[in-house]
Design a protein around this motif. Structure first.
Motif, PDB file in Angstrom:
ATOM      1  N   ALA A 152      19.355 -51.478  -6.487  1.00 11.87           N
ATOM      2  CA  ALA A 152      19.223 -50.339  -7.396  1.00 11.87           C
ATOM      3  C   ALA A 152      17.759 -50.081  -7.720  1.00 11.87           C
ATOM      4  O   ALA A 152      17.306 -48.929  -7.774  1.00 11.87           O
ATOM      5  CB  ALA A 152      20.019 -50.590  -8.672  1.00 11.87           C
ATOM      6  N   GLY A 153      16.998 -51.147  -7.917  1.00 12.88           N
ATOM      7  CA  GLY A 153      15.573 -50.998  -8.188  1.00 12.88           C
ATOM      8  C   GLY A 153      14.820 -50.414  -7.012  1.00 12.88           C
ATOM      9  O   GLY A 153      13.897 -49.605  -7.182  1.00 12.88           O
ATOM     10  N   ARG A 154      15.191 -50.819  -5.805  1.00 19.81           N
ATOM     11  CA  ARG A 154      14.540 -50.248  -4.614  1.00 19.81           C
ATOM     12  C   ARG A 154      14.788 -48.744  -4.531  1.00 19.81           C
ATOM     13  O   ARG A 154      13.877 -47.956  -4.229  1.00 19.81           O
ATOM     14  CB  ARG A 154      15.075 -50.947  -3.359  1.00 19.81           C
ATOM     15  N   ARG A 155      16.024 -48.329  -4.774  1.00 21.77           N
ATOM     16  CA  ARG A 155      16.326 -46.899  -4.720  1.00 21.77           C
ATOM     17  C   ARG A 155      15.542 -46.145  -5.805  1.00 21.77           C
ATOM     18  O   ARG A 155      15.043 -45.043  -5.565  1.00 21.77           O
ATOM     19  CB  ARG A 155      17.826 -46.672  -4.914  1.00 21.77           C
ATOM     20  N   MET A 156      15.476 -46.745  -6.983  1.00 18.98           N
ATOM     21  CA  MET A 156      14.738 -46.108  -8.078  1.00 18.98           C
ATOM     22  C   MET A 156      13.269 -45.934  -7.708  1.00 18.98           C
ATOM     23  O   MET A 156      12.697 -44.849  -7.849  1.00 18.98           O
ATOM     24  CB  MET A 156      14.887 -46.955  -9.344  1.00 18.98           C
ATOM     25  N   ARG A 157      12.632 -46.982  -7.228  1.00 18.82           N
ATOM     26  CA  ARG A 157      11.211 -46.895  -6.882  1.00 18.82           C
ATOM     27  C   ARG A 157      10.967 -45.875  -5.778  1.00 18.82           C
ATOM     28  O   ARG A 157      10.013 -45.092  -5.840  1.00 18.82           O
ATOM     29  CB  ARG A 157      10.692 -48.273  -6.444  1.00 18.82           C
ATOM     30  N   ASP A 158      11.827 -45.878  -4.758  1.00 14.75           N
ATOM     31  CA  ASP A 158      11.654 -44.933  -3.648  1.00 14.75           C
ATOM     32  C   ASP A 158      11.773 -43.494  -4.129  1.00 14.75           C
ATOM     33  O   ASP A 158      10.984 -42.626  -3.721  1.00 14.75           O
ATOM     34  CB  ASP A 158      12.695 -45.204  -2.556  1.00 14.75           C
ATOM     35  N   LYS A 176       8.681 -42.554  -6.308  1.00 14.85           N
ATOM     36  CA  LYS A 176       7.462 -42.380  -5.521  1.00 14.85           C
ATOM     37  C   LYS A 176       7.527 -41.099  -4.697  1.00 14.85           C
ATOM     38  O   LYS A 176       6.521 -40.375  -4.564  1.00 14.85           O
ATOM     39  CB  LYS A 176       7.233 -43.585  -4.602  1.00 14.85           C
ATOM     40  N   ALA A 177       8.706 -40.809  -4.139  1.00 17.77           N
ATOM     41  CA  ALA A 177       8.842 -39.569  -3.371  1.00 17.77           C
ATOM     42  C   ALA A 177       8.530 -38.360  -4.241  1.00 17.77           C
ATOM     43  O   ALA A 177       7.871 -37.410  -3.799  1.00 17.77           O
ATOM     44  CB  ALA A 177      10.249 -39.470  -2.789  1.00 17.77           C
ATOM     45  N   GLN A 178       8.976 -38.360  -5.478  1.00 17.87           N
ATOM     46  CA  GLN A 178       8.709 -37.249  -6.381  1.00 17.87           C
ATOM     47  C   GLN A 178       7.222 -37.163  -6.708  1.00 17.87           C
ATOM     48  O   GLN A 178       6.624 -36.079  -6.689  1.00 17.87           O
ATOM     49  CB  GLN A 178       9.505 -37.427  -7.677  1.00 17.87           C
ATOM     50  N   LEU A 179       6.611 -38.304  -7.000  1.00 16.73           N
ATOM     51  CA  LEU A 179       5.186 -38.311  -7.331  1.00 16.73           C
ATOM     52  C   LEU A 179       4.344 -37.865  -6.146  1.00 16.73           C
ATOM     53  O   LEU A 179       3.346 -37.144  -6.309  1.00 16.73           O
ATOM     54  CB  LEU A 179       4.771 -39.708  -7.786  1.00 16.73           C
ATOM     55  N   LEU A 180       4.732 -38.259  -4.938  1.00 14.90           N
ATOM     56  CA  LEU A 180       4.000 -37.830  -3.746  1.00 14.90           C
ATOM     57  C   LEU A 180       4.185 -36.335  -3.498  1.00 14.90           C
ATOM     58  O   LEU A 180       3.234 -35.634  -3.133  1.00 14.90           O
ATOM     59  CB  LEU A 180       4.460 -38.626  -2.526  1.00 14.90           C
ATOM     60  N   ALA A 181       5.403 -35.852  -3.679  1.00 14.99           N
ATOM     61  CA  ALA A 181       5.663 -34.425  -3.472  1.00 14.99           C
ATOM     62  C   ALA A 181       4.834 -33.576  -4.419  1.00 14.99           C
ATOM     63  O   ALA A 181       4.418 -32.462  -4.067  1.00 14.99           O
ATOM     64  CB  ALA A 181       7.151 -34.139  -3.659  1.00 14.99           C
ATOM     65  N   THR A 206       0.773 -36.341  -7.266  1.00 16.69           N
ATOM     66  CA  THR A 206       0.351 -37.047  -8.469  1.00 16.69           C
ATOM     67  C   THR A 206      -0.255 -38.398  -8.145  1.00 16.69           C
ATOM     68  O   THR A 206      -1.136 -38.881  -8.869  1.00 16.69           O
ATOM     69  CB  THR A 206       1.551 -37.229  -9.428  1.00 16.69           C
ATOM     70  N   VAL A 207       0.211 -39.030  -7.056  1.00 23.45           N
ATOM     71  CA  VAL A 207      -0.313 -40.333  -6.658  1.00 23.45           C
ATOM     72  C   VAL A 207      -0.662 -40.297  -5.173  1.00 23.45           C
ATOM     73  O   VAL A 207      -0.271 -39.389  -4.432  1.00 23.45           O
ATOM     74  CB  VAL A 207       0.706 -41.462  -6.930  1.00 23.45           C
ATOM     75  N   ASP A 208      -1.379 -41.326  -4.732  1.00 20.09           N
ATOM     76  CA  ASP A 208      -1.712 -41.473  -3.320  1.00 20.09           C
ATOM     77  C   ASP A 208      -0.580 -42.167  -2.562  1.00 20.09           C
ATOM     78  O   ASP A 208       0.301 -42.789  -3.160  1.00 20.09           O
ATOM     79  CB  ASP A 208      -2.994 -42.296  -3.166  1.00 20.09           C
ATOM     80  N   ALA A 209      -0.661 -42.081  -1.244  1.00 23.87           N
ATOM     81  CA  ALA A 209       0.393 -42.655  -0.413  1.00 23.87           C
ATOM     82  C   ALA A 209       0.521 -44.156  -0.586  1.00 23.87           C
ATOM     83  O   ALA A 209       1.602 -44.725  -0.391  1.00 23.87           O
ATOM     84  CB  ALA A 209       0.142 -42.307   1.055  1.00 23.87           C
ATOM     85  N   ASP A 210      -0.575 -44.832  -0.926  1.00 16.30           N
ATOM     86  CA  ASP A 210      -0.523 -46.288  -1.086  1.00 16.30           C
ATOM     87  C   ASP A 210      -0.268 -46.710  -2.523  1.00 16.30           C
ATOM     88  O   ASP A 210      -0.412 -47.895  -2.866  1.00 16.30           O
ATOM     89  CB  ASP A 210      -1.817 -46.931  -0.581  1.00 16.30           C
ATOM     90  N   ALA A 211       0.135 -45.784  -3.365  1.00 16.06           N
ATOM     91  CA  ALA A 211       0.410 -46.116  -4.767  1.00 16.06           C
ATOM     92  C   ALA A 211       1.592 -47.077  -4.863  1.00 16.06           C
ATOM     93  O   ALA A 211       2.513 -47.055  -4.036  1.00 16.06           O
ATOM     94  CB  ALA A 211       0.701 -44.852  -5.567  1.00 16.06           C
ATOM     95  N   LEU A 212       1.565 -47.913  -5.882  1.00 17.56           N
ATOM     96  CA  LEU A 212       2.643 -48.854  -6.153  1.00 17.56           C
ATOM     97  C   LEU A 212       3.417 -48.395  -7.377  1.00 17.56           C
ATOM     98  O   LEU A 212       2.830 -48.093  -8.416  1.00 17.56           O
ATOM     99  CB  LEU A 212       2.090 -50.257  -6.375  1.00 17.56           C
ATOM    100  N   VAL A 213       4.739 -48.335  -7.240  1.00 17.57           N
ATOM    101  CA  VAL A 213       5.618 -47.982  -8.351  1.00 17.57           C
ATOM    102  C   VAL A 213       6.275 -49.262  -8.851  1.00 17.57           C
ATOM    103  O   VAL A 213       6.903 -49.994  -8.085  1.00 17.57           O
ATOM    104  CB  VAL A 213       6.686 -46.960  -7.927  1.00 17.57           C
ATOM    105  N   VAL A 214       6.110 -49.540 -10.125  1.00 15.41           N
ATOM    106  CA  VAL A 214       6.589 -50.770 -10.742  1.00 15.41           C
ATOM    107  C   VAL A 214       7.757 -50.454 -11.663  1.00 15.41           C
ATOM    108  O   VAL A 214       7.711 -49.474 -12.418  1.00 15.41           O
ATOM    109  CB  VAL A 214       5.460 -51.442 -11.553  1.00 15.41           C
ATOM    110  N   ILE A 215       8.792 -51.276 -11.606  1.00 14.41           N
ATOM    111  CA  ILE A 215       9.854 -51.211 -12.607  1.00 14.41           C
ATOM    112  C   ILE A 215       9.601 -52.303 -13.626  1.00 14.41           C
ATOM    113  O   ILE A 215       9.591 -53.494 -13.299  1.00 14.41           O
ATOM    114  CB  ILE A 215      11.248 -51.393 -11.971  1.00 14.41           C
ATOM    115  N   ALA A 216       9.361 -51.894 -14.857  1.00 17.60           N
ATOM    116  CA  ALA A 216       9.242 -52.836 -15.969  1.00 17.60           C
ATOM    117  C   ALA A 216      10.608 -52.918 -16.630  1.00 17.60           C
ATOM    118  O   ALA A 216      10.991 -52.052 -17.418  1.00 17.60           O
ATOM    119  CB  ALA A 216       8.175 -52.379 -16.962  1.00 17.60           C
TER     120      ALA A 216
END
Length: 738
Positions: A487-493, A496-501, A504-514
Motif C-alpha cells: 500500500a505504501g509503494r502504491r501511495m508513493r508512486d 510522485k507521479a502527480q508531483l512530476l506531472a 513540482t519535483v525532479d525525477a530523482d526526488a524521494l517521496v517519504v511516508i511518515a
C-alpha cells in the motif's frame, strides 16, 4: 500494531463516531515558488516520558502490560527546515517515541510552543506546518489517545500524560527554533535487508503477480535519510525505515523506545562522546504496517512448528503462535532490540558517509487539511468510503502478539456465523447496520465503530492529511495510520507521479511516508490484501477502498503545490474542521496513600549491592519506595551533587534513579540516570499501599566508566492523606575496578 486483547472487551461500552470538519472556507492561497541554493535548518530534542506506574502501555492493548519502570526514556526529536529566501515559510517534522500520534497532543504542543515565543515567532508555527509522527514503540505508556476505541484499550486517559508529551514536543521544537541557521541538508537512500520480515505474507501474495514482480522482496528495504551539517559539523539526521518497534515483547513492563529508540540513543551517545552534544538522530516510522523485526518468524511455542496465526495454527490455538527476534534465546527481547536497533544504526551511519544529494533549488512548503473520510467519494463515480468498523481478525492480534485465541487471522466470511460469542458481545454494543456490513464486505464486522458514539466517538471520521516538500528533492507524506508495504509503494508512486506531472519535483526526488502522523486511524492495506482479512485488513477502518481514498486525497494535496491553493470542499475532497475535544474517561484508581513496612522509611535500602564490581557486571539494589505516579526527583532531593553540564544526563527534568561517582573531594557527581540503556528502574506494588523498587546498572554496557567509588540513588514521592513529600535513598558505596 494495535491489537484488542480479550481482557479489553468488558470495557467496550457504547459509542459512535467521530467528528467532522475542516476548512469550510474554500480555497486558500499559498506563496508562489522561488529557488535558493541552501536551507535554514534547526534540530531539537526533549524528554516526553509521561507518568508511569500501573499505566497500560499503548500498542499491544493488553491490560496486563503495565508501564512499571523505565529502561530508556522516550523523547521527541524535532527538525525545522526553511528556504532562506522565505524563512517564515517553514516546516517542522517531529518524531516521537510513542505508540501513536494524537491530534489533541499536537495542538496542545503548538499552543505550548506559541506561549514561549514572541508574537512574531509564534506566528511561524501552527498545526498546518507541524507534523508529529510516532515511531510506534509498543513500550510507551498509553493514556493520551483521542478516540474511545484506543482510549479504552489503555483504560482511558491519564492525568498529566498528554501534557507531558505535548510539553516535550514543544520543547524540542523550541530548541530547534533557537538553533535554526544556514545549513547543508542532504538526502540519500539505501537498502537494509536484515532487520525485518513480512508478518502477513498471505496478504502480500494476494497482490497482483505483475506488481509483485517489480520488487525483489515482500518487505520495504529502503531507508531514506536527511542529514544536516553546518560550520560546526554534523548537526542531525532523520531517517525513515519500515519496521514495527515490537522487539520488546508483550510481557515487557519497562518504558523504552524499542529498536528505533535504541538506534537513536546509540548514535546520539556516540556523538556526545565525541563532544557533539547538540546532535539529534531520529529513526522515524514509514510504511511498516505488516513489517516485523522478529526475524525468527512465528512458531508454535509447544512444538516449534511454523505457523502464521490462521485458523489451523498450532492445532487451532493461535495464542501459541508467536514470532521471536534475533538473539531471543540468548538474551530475550532486550538483545533482540539491540540487534535490530544496531542494524538500523549501521545502515544509517553507512548512508551518512556515502553519496549525498544536496537539497537546494526549490521551495520549502506544506499543505494540510482535515477531511471527513466517510463522506469521501472516489473519482469517476467510484464508491464512497465506509464509516469505520473493525473486523473479527482485528481481535486475533498478530504473530508478534496474538490475541485471546477466540478468533484468527484470515477470517473473511461475513456470513459464516462461526462466532456466536463475538456476535453476542458485538450486538450488545451495536449490531452493525446492513449498509455497514455491505460496505465493509468481505470483512466480518466485530465492532461497528462508525455507528457508535457512546460515551465518545470510537474511531475518527475526520482525518488530518498533510504533506511537506523540501526543495525539488524530497516530499514527506504525513500519513494518519499504519500502512502496509505494498500500500505504501502504491501511495508513493501515485504521489510522485502527480508531483512530476506538475513539475513540482525532479525525477530523482524521494517521496517519504511518515507513518502514524498527527492522529491514529488503525491500518491501511491494498484492496487485494483486504480480501484476505488478516489482522492488518481487519483493522483497516474505512472499508476495502481505504487506500484508494487516501491516494486520492494526497494527490489533491500534491497537486495544490502547483495550483498554490487547496480546492473547495467537494465529495471528492470533503474538507471539514478539526474534531472538538471529547469528554475523556479515566478508569484508573488514583494513588491515595503510600506506606512503608514497619521500621522502614521511604528510600531505605532492603538489599545492598556487593562491595566490588568490574566492567560488564550488573549492580542491583532494592529500595522501599512509593508509587511512581506521584513523581520522581526534585531539585531538593537531588541535593548538592554535581550535575555535569548543569542538568541530568538524559536532559529530563527529573529521574527515578542515578548512578553517582565519588570525587576526590568526597562530593558525588551524577554519571547516569534512568534515561540510558545501561540502567533500569522497576517498581512493584506490595500489598495494598507499600512499594518496592529495583535499580540495576550494567557497568559499561554502552557508557564506559572509570574505575572508582560509586553508589546508586533512588528518587520518589510519597503520598499521605494530606500532602505529597519527595524523598530519596542511596546504597552503600561500592568499588568499580578496572
Amino acid at each position: 500494531m494495535f491489537k484488542l486483547g480479550g481482557s479489553s472487551l468488558w470495557t467496550l461500552a457504547n459509542v459512535l463516531t467521530a467528528l467532522l470538519l475542516v476548512f469550510a472556507e474554500g480555497g486558500r492561497s499559498f506563496p508562489t515558488k522561488r529557488q535558493d541554493a541552501s536551507l535554514l535548518a534547526g534540530v531539537g530534542m526533549a524528554d516526553i516520558t509521561p507518568p508511569i506506574g500501573e499505566i497500560v502501555m499503548m500498542g499491544y492493548a493488553s491490560l496486563d502490560q503495565r508501564a512499571n519502570g523505565v529502561h530508556l526514556r522516550i523523547r521527541a526529536r524535532a527538525y525545522i527546515f526553511a528556504n532562506p529566501s522565505q524563512p517564515n515559510r517553514r516546516v517542522v517534522f517531529v518524531s516521537t517515541d510513542t505508540g501513536s500520534a494524537s491530534h489533541h497532543v499536537r495542538q496542545m504542543a503548538v499552543n505550548y510552543l506559541k506561549s514561549k515565543l514572541s508574537t512574531a515567532d509564534a506566528a511561524l508555527y501552527n498545526a498546518d506546518n507541524v507534523m508529529v509522527s510516532a515511531t510506534h514503540t509498543h513500550a510507551g505508556p498509553g493514556g493520551y489517545n483521542d478516540d474511545f476505541l484506543y482510549q479504552v484499550s489503555t483504560l482511558g486517559t491519564v492525568p498529566r500524560t498528554r501534557e507531558a508529551i505535548a510539553q516535550g514536543i514543544a520543547q524540542a521544537i523550541l530548541e530547534a527554533h533557537r538553533n535554526v541557521a544556514p545549513s547543508t541538508v542532504t538526502v540519500t537512500s539505501g537498502n537494509l535487508d536484515n532487520a525485518s520480515i513480512n508478518r502477513s505474507k498471505k496478504s502480500y501474495l494476494a497482490n497482483p503477480a505483475a506488481e509483485r514482480a517489480k520488487y525483489t522482496s515482500d518487505i520495504d528495504q529502503t531507508m531514506v535519510q536527511l542529514m544536516i551539517k553546518d560550520g560546526q559539523g554534523l548537526k542531525g539526521i532523520v531517517n525513515w525505515f519500515a519496521v514495527h518497534p515490537v522487539s520488546m515483547n508483550i510481557s515487557n513492563p519497562l518504558v523504552s523506545g524499542d529498536n528505533k529508540g535504541y538506534a537513536s540513543y546509540m548514535w546520539e551517545l556516540q556523538e556526545r562522546q565525541k563532544g557533539n552534544s547538540r546532535f539529534v538522530a531520529a529513526f522515524a516510522q514509514s510504511n511498516g504496517g505488516d513489517i516485523s523485526p522478529n526475524l525468527e518468524g512465528p512458531r508454535c511455542l509447544d512444538t516449534g512448528a511454523v505457523c502464521d496465526g490462521d485458523k489451523d495454527s498450532c492445532g487451532g490455538n493461535i495464542t501459541k503462535c508467536v514470532a521471536r527476534g534475533p538473539g531471543y534465546a540468548q538474551g530475550g527481547d532486550v538483545l533482540s532490540t539491540e540487534i535490530i536497533g544496531s542494524r538500523q544504526l549501521a545502515k544509517a551511519q553507512e548512508l551518512s558517509s556515502g553519496s549525498q544529494t544536496t537539497l537546494a533549488g526549490g521551495v520549502v512548503d506544506y499543505r494540510h487539511a482535515w477531511v471527513k473520510m466517510s463522506d469521501l467519494q472516489l473519482e469517476g463515480g467510484g464508491p464512497q468510503m465506509c464509516k469505520p468498523a473493525m473486523g473479527y481478525s482485528f481481535s486475533a492480534g498478530t504473530t508478534d502478539a496474538p490475541g485471546p485465541g477466540i478468533s484468527w487471522q484470515g477470517d473473511n466470511d461475513p456470513n459464516a456465523g462461526n462466532k456466536p460469542l463475538f456476535d453476542f458481545i458485538r450486538n450488545i454494543l451495536k449490531k452493525p447496520s446492513a449498509q455497514l456490513v455491505q460496505c465493509h464486505a468481505p470483512k466480518p464486522i466485530l465492532l461497528a465503530t462508525g455507528e457508535m458514539d457512546t460515551p465518545n466517538p470510537w474511531q475518527p471520521h475526520a482525518l488530518p492529511i498533510q504533506m511537506f516538500i523540501i526543495t525539488r528533492k524530497v516530499a514527506i507524506i504525513g500519513f494518519p495510520a499504519e500502512i502496509t508495504v505494498m500500500a505504501g509503494r502504491r501511495m508513493r508512486d501515485a504521489i510522485k507521479a502527480q508531483l512530476l506531472a506538475d513539475n513540482t519535483v525532479d525525477a530523482d526526488a524521494l517521496v517519504v511516508i511518515a507513518g502514524l502522523s498527527n492522529t491514529y486511524s488503525s491500518y491501511v492495506t491494498t484492496f487485494e490484501e483486504y480480501q484476505v482479512q488478516r489482522y492488518e485488513a481487519g483493522s483497516t477502518a474505512y472499508g476495502p477502498n481505504t487506500l484508494a481514498g487516501h491516494i486520492q486525497l494526497f494527490k489533491t494535496l500534491a497537486h495544490s503545490f502547483n495550483t498554490t491553493s487547496l480546492p473547495n470542499s467537494t465529495p471528492n475532497f470533503p474538507v471539514t474542521t478539526q474534531p472538538a475535544a471529547s469528554s475523556d474517561l479515566n478508569f484508573y484508581t488514583p494513588v491515595v496513600l503510600d506506606t512503608t513496612p514497619g521500621g522502614k522509611s521511604f528510600g531505605s535500602v532492603t538489599a545492598q549491592p556487593a562491595a566490588t564490581y568490574k566492567s560488564g557486571d550488573t549492580v542491583t539494589a532494592h529500595f522501599v519506595c512509593a508509587h511512581p505516579r506521584n513523581g520522581a526527583s526534585t531539585p531538593r532531593t537531588l541535593g548538592n551533587v554535581q550535575l555535569p553540564g548543569g542538568r541530568l544526563p538524559g536532559g529530563a527534568a527529573s529521574t527515578y534513579m542515578t548512578v553517582e561517582k565519588q570525587l576526590a573531594n568526597g562530593q558525588w557527581s551524577v554519571v547516569l540516570d534512568d534515561s540510558g540503556w545501561d540502567t533500569t528502574y522497576k517498581w512493584a506494588r506490595v500489598g495494598v499501599a507499600e512499594s518496592s523498587c529495583t535499580l540495576k546498572w550494567t557497568i559499561g554496557k554502552t557508557v564506559p566508566v572509570e574505575p572508582g567509588t560509586y553508589r546508586l540513588r533512588y528518587f520518589g514521592q510519597n503520598k499521605s492523606v494530606i500532602v505529597t513529600l519527595a524523598h530519596s535513598g542511596a546504597t552503600n558505596a561500592f568499588v568499580v575496578s578496572p
